[in-house]
Design a protein around this motif. Structure first.
Motif, PDB file in Angstrom:
ATOM      1  N   ILE A   1      18.625 -36.438  -7.011  1.00 41.41           N
ATOM      2  CA  ILE A   1      17.424 -36.282  -7.824  1.00 41.41           C
ATOM      3  C   ILE A   1      16.730 -34.978  -7.464  1.00 41.41           C
ATOM      4  CG2 ILE A   1      15.115 -37.216  -8.274  1.00 41.41           C
ATOM      5  CD1 ILE A   1      16.232 -39.997  -7.929  1.00 41.41           C
ATOM      6  N   ALA A   2      16.387 -34.225  -8.487  1.00 41.07           N
ATOM      7  CA  ALA A   2      15.611 -32.996  -8.301  1.00 41.07           C
ATOM      8  C   ALA A   2      14.253 -33.175  -8.981  1.00 41.07           C
ATOM      9  CB  ALA A   2      16.349 -31.798  -8.902  1.00 41.07           C
ATOM     10  N   VAL A   3      13.230 -32.665  -8.326  1.00 38.32           N
ATOM     11  CA  VAL A   3      11.876 -32.802  -8.840  1.00 38.32           C
ATOM     12  C   VAL A   3      11.513 -31.541  -9.617  1.00 38.32           C
ATOM     13  CG1 VAL A   3       9.452 -33.111  -8.248  1.00 38.32           C
ATOM     14  CG2 VAL A   3      11.209 -34.320  -6.949  1.00 38.32           C
ATOM     15  N   HIS A   4      11.084 -31.730 -10.866  1.00 39.98           N
ATOM     16  CA  HIS A   4      10.708 -30.608 -11.717  1.00 39.98           C
ATOM     17  C   HIS A   4       9.251 -30.766 -12.159  1.00 39.98           C
ATOM     18  CE1 HIS A   4      14.779 -28.854 -12.412  1.00 39.98           C
ATOM     19  NE2 HIS A   4      15.151 -30.087 -12.100  1.00 39.98           N
ATOM     20  N   ARG A   5       8.562 -29.664 -12.176  1.00 40.99           N
ATOM     21  CA  ARG A   5       7.184 -29.653 -12.658  1.00 40.99           C
ATOM     22  C   ARG A   5       7.192 -29.545 -14.186  1.00 40.99           C
ATOM     23  NH1 ARG A   5       3.756 -25.278 -13.656  1.00 40.99           N
ATOM     24  NH2 ARG A   5       1.523 -25.695 -13.487  1.00 40.99           N
ATOM     25  N   VAL A   6       6.557 -30.525 -14.853  1.00 37.80           N
ATOM     26  CA  VAL A   6       6.587 -30.562 -16.313  1.00 37.80           C
ATOM     27  C   VAL A   6       5.185 -30.512 -16.923  1.00 37.80           C
ATOM     28  CG1 VAL A   6       8.778 -31.794 -16.447  1.00 37.80           C
ATOM     29  CG2 VAL A   6       6.640 -33.096 -16.283  1.00 37.80           C
ATOM     30  N   GLY A   7       4.176 -30.367 -16.088  1.00 36.51           N
ATOM     31  CA  GLY A   7       2.827 -30.314 -16.655  1.00 36.51           C
ATOM     32  C   GLY A   7       1.765 -30.171 -15.581  1.00 36.51           C
ATOM     33  N   VAL A   8       0.542 -30.076 -16.052  1.00 38.06           N
ATOM     34  CA  VAL A   8      -0.609 -29.909 -15.164  1.00 38.06           C
ATOM     35  C   VAL A   8      -1.740 -30.792 -15.680  1.00 38.06           C
ATOM     36  CG1 VAL A   8      -2.341 -28.295 -14.277  1.00 38.06           C
ATOM     37  CG2 VAL A   8       0.015 -27.538 -14.562  1.00 38.06           C
ATOM     38  N   VAL A   9      -2.469 -31.388 -14.739  1.00 39.36           N
ATOM     39  CA  VAL A   9      -3.696 -32.107 -15.074  1.00 39.36           C
ATOM     40  C   VAL A   9      -4.830 -31.405 -14.359  1.00 39.36           C
ATOM     41  CG1 VAL A   9      -4.895 -34.314 -15.112  1.00 39.36           C
ATOM     42  CG2 VAL A   9      -2.413 -34.253 -15.215  1.00 39.36           C
ATOM     43  N   ASN A  10      -5.790 -30.938 -15.131  1.00 44.62           N
ATOM     44  CA  ASN A  10      -6.897 -30.163 -14.572  1.00 44.62           C
ATOM     45  C   ASN A  10      -8.203 -30.751 -15.067  1.00 44.62           C
ATOM     46  OD1 ASN A  10      -8.407 -28.242 -13.312  1.00 44.62           O
ATOM     47  ND2 ASN A  10      -7.414 -26.479 -14.269  1.00 44.62           N
ATOM     48  N   GLU A  11      -9.141 -30.913 -14.158  1.00 45.38           N
ATOM     49  CA  GLU A  11     -10.452 -31.432 -14.553  1.00 45.38           C
ATOM     50  C   GLU A  11     -11.514 -30.384 -14.268  1.00 45.38           C
ATOM     51  OE1 GLU A  11     -12.367 -35.669 -14.622  1.00 45.38           O
ATOM     52  OE2 GLU A  11     -12.470 -34.922 -12.585  1.00 45.38           O
ATOM     53  N   GLY A  12     -12.185 -29.959 -15.327  1.00 49.57           N
ATOM     54  CA  GLY A  12     -13.269 -29.005 -15.199  1.00 49.57           C
ATOM     55  C   GLY A  12     -14.593 -29.653 -15.510  1.00 49.57           C
ATOM     56  N   VAL A  13     -15.670 -28.981 -15.120  1.00 50.49           N
ATOM     57  CA  VAL A  13     -17.007 -29.516 -15.358  1.00 50.49           C
ATOM     58  C   VAL A  13     -17.287 -29.598 -16.850  1.00 50.49           C
ATOM     59  CG1 VAL A  13     -19.464 -29.148 -14.964  1.00 50.49           C
ATOM     60  CG2 VAL A  13     -17.816 -28.614 -13.154  1.00 50.49           C
ATOM     61  N   ALA A  14     -16.878 -28.579 -17.586  1.00 46.51           N
ATOM     62  CA  ALA A  14     -17.182 -28.531 -19.022  1.00 46.51           C
ATOM     63  C   ALA A  14     -16.115 -29.216 -19.863  1.00 46.51           C
ATOM     64  CB  ALA A  14     -17.341 -27.074 -19.467  1.00 46.51           C
ATOM     65  N   THR A  15     -14.842 -29.094 -19.460  1.00 51.50           N
ATOM     66  CA  THR A  15     -13.755 -29.591 -20.299  1.00 51.50           C
ATOM     67  C   THR A  15     -13.367 -31.024 -19.994  1.00 51.50           C
ATOM     68  OG1 THR A  15     -12.126 -28.690 -18.746  1.00 51.50           O
ATOM     69  CG2 THR A  15     -12.832 -27.271 -20.556  1.00 51.50           C
ATOM     70  N   GLY A  16     -13.723 -31.529 -18.809  1.00 51.79           N
ATOM     71  CA  GLY A  16     -13.265 -32.856 -18.435  1.00 51.79           C
ATOM     72  C   GLY A  16     -11.800 -32.823 -18.032  1.00 51.79           C
ATOM     73  N   MET A  17     -11.158 -34.004 -18.044  1.00 50.54           N
ATOM     74  CA  MET A  17      -9.759 -34.100 -17.656  1.00 50.54           C
ATOM     75  C   MET A  17      -8.870 -33.625 -18.794  1.00 50.54           C
ATOM     76  SD  MET A  17      -7.925 -35.103 -14.991  1.00 50.54           S
ATOM     77  CE  MET A  17      -8.871 -36.296 -14.075  1.00 50.54           C
ATOM     78  N   VAL A  18      -8.061 -32.588 -18.505  1.00 56.05           N
ATOM     79  CA  VAL A  18      -7.194 -31.996 -19.519  1.00 56.05           C
ATOM     80  C   VAL A  18      -5.746 -32.105 -19.037  1.00 56.05           C
ATOM     81  CG1 VAL A  18      -6.589 -29.921 -20.794  1.00 56.05           C
ATOM     82  CG2 VAL A  18      -8.989 -30.407 -20.274  1.00 56.05           C
ATOM     83  N   LEU A  19      -4.904 -32.719 -19.865  1.00 54.68           N
ATOM     84  CA  LEU A  19      -3.488 -32.886 -19.545  1.00 54.68           C
ATOM     85  C   LEU A  19      -2.663 -31.931 -20.397  1.00 54.68           C
ATOM     86  CD1 LEU A  19      -1.037 -34.407 -18.316  1.00 54.68           C
ATOM     87  CD2 LEU A  19      -1.261 -36.040 -20.199  1.00 54.68           C
ATOM     88  N   THR A  20      -1.815 -31.150 -19.731  1.00 53.89           N
ATOM     89  CA  THR A  20      -0.905 -30.246 -20.429  1.00 53.89           C
ATOM     90  C   THR A  20       0.517 -30.609 -20.038  1.00 53.89           C
ATOM     91  OG1 THR A  20      -2.566 -28.493 -20.331  1.00 53.89           O
ATOM     92  CG2 THR A  20      -0.316 -27.854 -20.857  1.00 53.89           C
ATOM     93  N   LEU A  21       1.342 -30.981 -21.020  1.00 55.58           N
ATOM     94  CA  LEU A  21       2.705 -31.423 -20.753  1.00 55.58           C
ATOM     95  C   LEU A  21       3.710 -30.622 -21.569  1.00 55.58           C
ATOM     96  CD1 LEU A  21       2.638 -35.347 -20.632  1.00 55.58           C
ATOM     97  CD2 LEU A  21       3.125 -33.794 -18.754  1.00 55.58           C
ATOM     98  N   ASP A  22       4.853 -30.343 -20.944  1.00 52.20           N
ATOM     99  CA  ASP A  22       5.991 -29.766 -21.653  1.00 52.20           C
ATOM    100  C   ASP A  22       6.941 -30.922 -21.968  1.00 52.20           C
ATOM    101  OD1 ASP A  22       8.048 -28.340 -22.694  1.00 52.20           O
ATOM    102  OD2 ASP A  22       8.499 -27.188 -20.885  1.00 52.20           O
TER     103      ASP A  22
END
Length: 892
Positions: free
Chosen positions: A514-535
């Motif tokens: 098994i290889a681990v691959h990064r497929v997205g980011v979850v970022n929480e900002g004060v103005a934007t809130g929780m934002v999920l970005t997925l490939d």
């Protein structure tokens, strides 16, 4: 509860320890010097400096506690060395060694960061930082002992009883686990000693009242939970299973997860605690629960040590078809990356703390060499485990048949391939790096304070010679800097770092592991809130369809339906019920149907409101055409009869009983037929006002004419007798006209009063038929309408009564018989009209009223004028005075 009991025993232990040393304290005070009363047996690494930073790391995984005989002072507990070739199973040994090297890398990262800071002329110039790093052996008791040693110092004596000078450590990096961090922060918080953890994620540590000096460079579990729920929401997984470890990390994370799921209307199909003792029966029970559940997604909050026995059972039972969601505690664990787990854990989605890069760390790790300083025994232990050697000749035969070589200290780390030298995925180490720099920046800001403009009482600055820990906490709270990797480091009001996670996906590698691959980011900002970005295209799904699985208790309700929760089941288990008439739902999984506005109605699919169908009796529809045709036909018949009567106006049958009344009656009947046209078509104000007025006046004119004709018939009969010869003087042409005029005028007055006080108006009726708008005329005043109909009924009743009494008069052509029959038809029609009108909906009520008008009009026309037209047209020989009076029969 267990943590609180443990804290109580630890507090009692240190209280007794202090009490037992009070005897020697008296002599110490007399000598004017503080002496260290004892030492804990701790493994550590040391480096001197102007200011010291403490560190707590997981290095060993076994703690030896001596026997308590209560006859002598017990020995101190200590961490046991890892024996590479012990009787433990190879998998467990491999796991422990991987974690050992990984944790030692964290400790060395702290040493590297301090070394880098000391070389930086722009950060803490002319100040040298040192460190005291301890091994906590993954035991709460050992972690607490190490923290106490850091806070009290390790010097044998302390001659300054005024406690001036810097504290033994100005801050602590660690602990990596939540439970030790809770215990240590509870005590250290009393003295405001700043603690910056790199891996403790329990949301409970965000409580500033309980832990006023606790900070962390890893996001809280509250952020982690929100990030994981964002992933579940993204793939519309509303029905999931939950497994968690029986510790503070797992329990608090599970509580937050369930709360967050409820917030978004999602449900937990099952929730189970992973057993601490790895009981096979409990593990098999959990496996059975997972297999029996309809949830295809399983979320796990646990350390690898809790989860590994369960995954072994998953492999044994060949349980596939599940989508695993890994928390940051095991999302990057190497022990699951073997080919053995690929069929079951391939496709796992997990979140991990932000990966970073630290320039120069790899070279620093490779150039490490053991020290002869006995205080740096942790480094010696690492060296022995890394190269399988021993610095002590007595330990060479430590494992039976296997001989350990002697360590020279010149072994080359560049030839090793372990997690210690792997810097490709720095996560926890990167957090350690940020924690050290946060403390350094706080100290730097403290030293930059200008006297008289300080943040403390009287605008004072902190005294660098007599530094207090709480003063550094003040500056640590306001730290804000950017790392060399480009990440911003700051803390919120609770001491939590900015939340940013990598979304990981476990995918097959070329060698079958098994290889681990990064497929997205979850970022929480004060103005934007929780934002999920997925490939999405980069995600590997371990299913036959190669698509995300469906994990719902009930399929989504389509627009036009609403959700109805099944009794006794979570809100995610529901039935889909169609919306009622007039209600719609235009969204998926609607909780309630929305009522359409007043002038709108639901379409057949119940997913949108459309304008209601407008209903009124129109000229274009078959019913309207039929009634219009009947109305015009009746008017034509009246006109035809008028023509016939006009052409034969001098004949006896026309002249009998006042031909003027016959023409007036025909005119009124024609008006009755034509007033029907006012009832057809979309109601407007003038048609509503005229329809009943014209109807009422026309029928009063008609009935009053019939009434006068009846009275004339009676008067003529009475005048033929000797005793009634003067009767006709009261019923001359003028009196007849006047009577008709007066009777009609009364109806005109009734209509005028009605229209002036409560005039009929157009009305949209939404009540009788909710799916349609029925355009009708509101009568305005019930009393006015009733009076209009009642007056017509009164005249009709009087006419019927008089005609009935005169039906047996001896004339050969007795018109009273025909009037009686016509009025009988008239009264029967309008009596039947009342219940039919009340029970008819919408436009059909208008049709009933029109039918009554036409039926009664045709009844009067046929009953009164048909016999006369029959004689005029077909039997003109009977259209003589003698025939009418019956004398011709007598002659014969």
């Amino acid at each position: 509860v267990a943590l609180h009991i443990l804290l109580m025993w630890l507090t009692l232990y240190f209280s007794l320890y202090i009490s037992f040393n009070c005897i020697s304290a008296d002599s110490v005070l007399r000598s004017g010097t503080c002496l260290l009363q004892g030492r804990f047996k701790l493994n550590g690494m040391y480096k001197d400096g102007d200011f010291i930073l403490g560190g707590l790391f997981h290095v060993h995984f076994f703690t030896v506690f001596p026997d308590l005989s209560f006859r002598m002072e017990p020995e101190r507990p200590y961490c046991e060395k890892i024996k590479m070739l012990s009787s433990f199973c190879l998998l467990l040994v491999w796991l422990i060694c991987c974690l050992f090297f990984d944790s030692f890398q964290h400790a060395q990262t702290m040493a590297f960061a301090i070394d880098e800071i000391n070389k930086n002329p722009n950060l803490l110039p002319n100040i040298t930082l040192g460190y005291h790093l301890y091994d906590n052996c993954v035991m709460l008791g050992m972690a607490f002992r190490a923290a106490m040693s850091l806070s009290s110092g390790t010097e044998e004596s302390f001659p300054n009883l005024n406690c001036t000078g810097p504290p033994p450590v100005i801050g602590i990096v660690g602990d990596a686990s939540s439970t030790p961090s809770i215990a240590i922060s509870s005590v250290m918080g009393l003295f405001r000693v700043p603690i910056v953890s790199h891996y403790a994620t329990c949301s409970c540590l965000s409580d500033r009242k309980k832990y006023p000096s606790f900070f962390r460079t890893i996001p809280s579990d509250a952020f982690q939970v929100r990030a994981m729920v964002q992933i579940l929401r993204h793939f519309e997984w509303t029905w999931v299973g939950l497994l968690y470890s029986d510790d503070d990390y797992g329990i608090y994370a599970a509580q937050l997860f369930q709360q967050e799921m409820q917030l978004f209307g999602h449900c937990v199909a099952f929730s189970e605690i992973l057993p601490n003792d790895h009981n096979p029966r409990d593990i098999q029970r959990i496996i059975g629960l997972i297999q029996a559940s309809t949830a295809r997604v399983v979320v796990v909050f646990a350390l690898s040590s809790y989860l590994l026995p369960l995954m072994d059972e998953v492999v044994l039972q060949n349980m596939t078809g599940r989508q695993w969601i890994a928390s940051e505690a095991w999302a990057t664990s190497l022990e699951y990356h073997t080919p053995r787990f690929l069929p079951f854990l391939g496709g796992t989605l997990g979140i991990a703390i932000r990966r970073g890069e630290i320039q120069g760390l790899h070279d620093f790790l490779l150039h490490l060499h053991p020290s002869n300083d006995p205080r740096n025994n942790m480094l010696k232990i690492f060296w022995e485990n890394m190269f399988g050697c021993s610095f002590e000749s007595g330990d060479r035969k430590s494992d039976g048949e296997h001989l350990k070589k002697v360590c020279t200290g010149k072994e080359d780390l560049s030839n090793t391939h372990t997690t210690y030298t792997d810097v490709s995925g720095l996560r926890a180490s990167y957090n350690v790096y940020k924690a050290v720099y946060a403390l350094a920046h706080a100290l730097h800001d403290l030293m930059q304070c200008e006297e008289g403009r300080g943040p403390f009482s009287g605008n004072k600055c902190a005294d660098i010679i007599n530094l207090k820990p709480w003063q550094l906490v003040h500056y640590l709270q306001k730290v804000n800097f950017t790392t060399g990797f480009g990440d911003n480091v700051s803390f919120d009001k609770n001491g939590d770092a900015l939340a940013i996670y990598d979304v990981l996906n476990w995918q097959p590698s070329s060698d079958g592991s098994i290889a681990v691959h990064r497929v997205g980011v979850v970022n929480e900002g004060v103005a934007t809130g929780m934002v999920l970005t997925l490939d999405k295209d980069a995600i590997y799904w371990n299913f036959e369809t190669k698509k995300p699985p469906r994990s719902v208790c009930s399929e989504s309700c389509l627009p036009g339906t609403r959700r109805a929760t099944r009794k006794g089941l979570p809100v995610c288990c529901f039935d889909c019920l169609p919306c009622g008439d007039g209600d719609i739902s235009n969204t998926t999984d609607a909780i309630e149907c929305t009522v359409c506005p007043e002038d709108f109605w639901s379409n057949p699919d119940k997913d949108q409101c459309v304008p209601k169908e407008v209903e009124f009796l129109s000229y274009e529809e078959p019913l309207g055409i039929s009634l219009t045709s009947a109305s015009l036909l009746g008017a034509c018949f009246c006109a035809l009869v008028m023509v016939i009567f006009a052409f034969h106006r001098n004949t006896p049958i026309v002249r009998a009983n006042n031909s003027e009344l016959s023409f007036l009656l025909l005119l009124s009947l024609k008006l009755c037929f034509l007033c029907v046209l006012l009832f057809i078509g979309r109601p407007v104000l003038w048609t509503c006002q005229l329809r009943h007025a014209v109807f009422g006046i026309s029928f009063v004119l008609c009935v009053s004419s019939i009434l006068v004709k009846t009275m004339v018939v009676i008067a003529v009969f009475k005048s033929s007798r000797p005793e009634g010869k003067g009767a006709m003087k009261w019923f001359g042409a003028i009196q007849q006209r006047f009577t008709v005029l007066v009777l009609t005028a009364l109806q005109v007055v009734i209509c005028a009063v009605w229209l002036s006080t409560a005039s009929p108006t157009p009305h949209k009726n939404n009540q009788d038929t909710r799916s349609k708008i029925v355009y009708e005329c509101a009568i305005g005043s019930v009393a006015g309408f009733s009076l209009l109909l009642g007056y017509i009924g009164l005249l009709a009743a009087i006419s019927f009564l008089l005609a009935f009494l005169a039906r047996n008069l001896p004339d050969n052509f007795n018109e009273a018989k025909f009037i009686t029959f016509s009025m009988l038809i008239f009264c029967a029609v309008w009596i039947a009209f009342v219940p039919a009108y009340v029970s008819s909906p919408g436009k059909y009520a208008v049709a009933v009223e029109i039918f009554a008008i036409l039926a009664s009009s045709f009844g009067l026309l046929v009953a009164i004028f048909a016999p006369k037209c029959y004689i005029i047209l077909l039997h003109p020989e009977r259209n003589t005075k003698n025939a009418i009076m019956g004398r011709e029969t007598q002659k014969k």
